[in-house]
Write a protein that holds these residues in place. Structure first.
Motif, PDB file in Angstrom:
ATOM      1  N   SER A 190       0.820  -1.215   0.000  1.00 55.26           N
ATOM      2  CA  SER A 190       0.000   0.000   0.000  1.00 55.26           C
ATOM      3  C   SER A 190       0.854   1.265   0.000  1.00 55.26           C
ATOM      4  O   SER A 190       0.361   2.335  -0.341  1.00 55.26           O
ATOM      5  CB  SER A 190      -0.920   0.017   1.219  1.00 55.26           C
TER       6      SER A 190
ATOM      7  N   ARG B 248       1.873   1.022  -4.066  1.00 59.54           N
ATOM      8  CA  ARG B 248       0.637   0.749  -4.813  1.00 59.54           C
ATOM      9  C   ARG B 248       0.852   0.353  -6.262  1.00 59.54           C
ATOM     10  O   ARG B 248       0.205   0.861  -7.173  1.00 59.54           O
ATOM     11  CB  ARG B 248      -0.314   1.931  -4.712  1.00 59.54           C
TER      12      ARG B 248
ATOM     13  N   TRP C 225       0.440  -2.818  -8.501  1.00 62.93           N
ATOM     14  CA  TRP C 225      -0.109  -4.170  -8.529  1.00 62.93           C
ATOM     15  C   TRP C 225       0.866  -5.134  -9.194  1.00 62.93           C
ATOM     16  O   TRP C 225       1.690  -4.733 -10.021  1.00 62.93           O
ATOM     17  CB  TRP C 225      -1.443  -4.198  -9.284  1.00 62.93           C
TER      18      TRP C 225
ATOM     19  N   PHE D 256      -6.058  -1.526  -1.162  1.00 59.15           N
ATOM     20  CA  PHE D 256      -4.668  -1.825  -0.830  1.00 59.15           C
ATOM     21  C   PHE D 256      -4.470  -2.222   0.628  1.00 59.15           C
ATOM     22  O   PHE D 256      -3.551  -2.970   0.948  1.00 59.15           O
ATOM     23  CB  PHE D 256      -3.741  -0.667  -1.205  1.00 59.15           C
TER      24      PHE D 256
END
Length: 148
Positions: free
Chosen positions: A48, A51, A53, A84
């Motif tokens: 997070s 961030r 992916w 997240f």
């Protein structure tokens, strides 16, 4: 300051997806593992904090497999809105589910000791507990991304 010694089979420095995968997989195969990660949450760039992916294999007949696929499938089932914070908890659960794995978060690796040409131990400073953690191991993996 407190000092804690750990003796394990395998020490992984860096808790991004590479380090997480190495540590969890080794622990699942019976190795006693220590994972030093300098951030409060696992995942590295996929956490997070950054961030980003997971976006490895793409295209026809290409897909992530193994532990990364397991994590992504858990995330799709439990986190359909791609939050997240939930992603972080899924990564954290993978680590905490392994009884052979010692996670050391907020622990910056900044010293090592050698015997000849081989690493004997690494030492990290854990800011949240104000503790020096020294990990002695037979094998080490640098998954820090910065060659710490």
């Amino acid at each position: 300051m407190r000092k804690v010694q750990h003796q394990v089979d395998f020490c992984v420095v860096g808790g991004g997806l590479a380090g997480l995968s190495a540590a969890v997989t080794a622990a699942r195969h019976g190795a006693r593992v220590a994972l030093l990660h300098d951030r409060p949450v696992p995942g590295g760039n996929a956490s997070s904090e950054i961030r980003m992916w997971v976006c490895g294999a793409r295209g026809p007949n290409r897909r992530e497999t193994g532990l990364i696929e397991e994590i992504q499938l858990d995330n799709r089932w439990r986190n359909p809105l791609r939050n997240f914070s939930l992603w972080d908890s899924i990564l954290y659960e993978k680590i905490r589910a392994e009884p052979n794995l010692i996670p050391l978060f907020n622990c910056s690796c900044n010293q090592l000791a050698r015997r000849g040409r081989r690493i004997r131990s690494v030492t990290g400073w854990q800011t949240t507990t104000e503790t020096w953690h020294t990990v002695e191991a037979h094998l080490f993996a640098d998954c820090s991304g910065d060659s710490i």
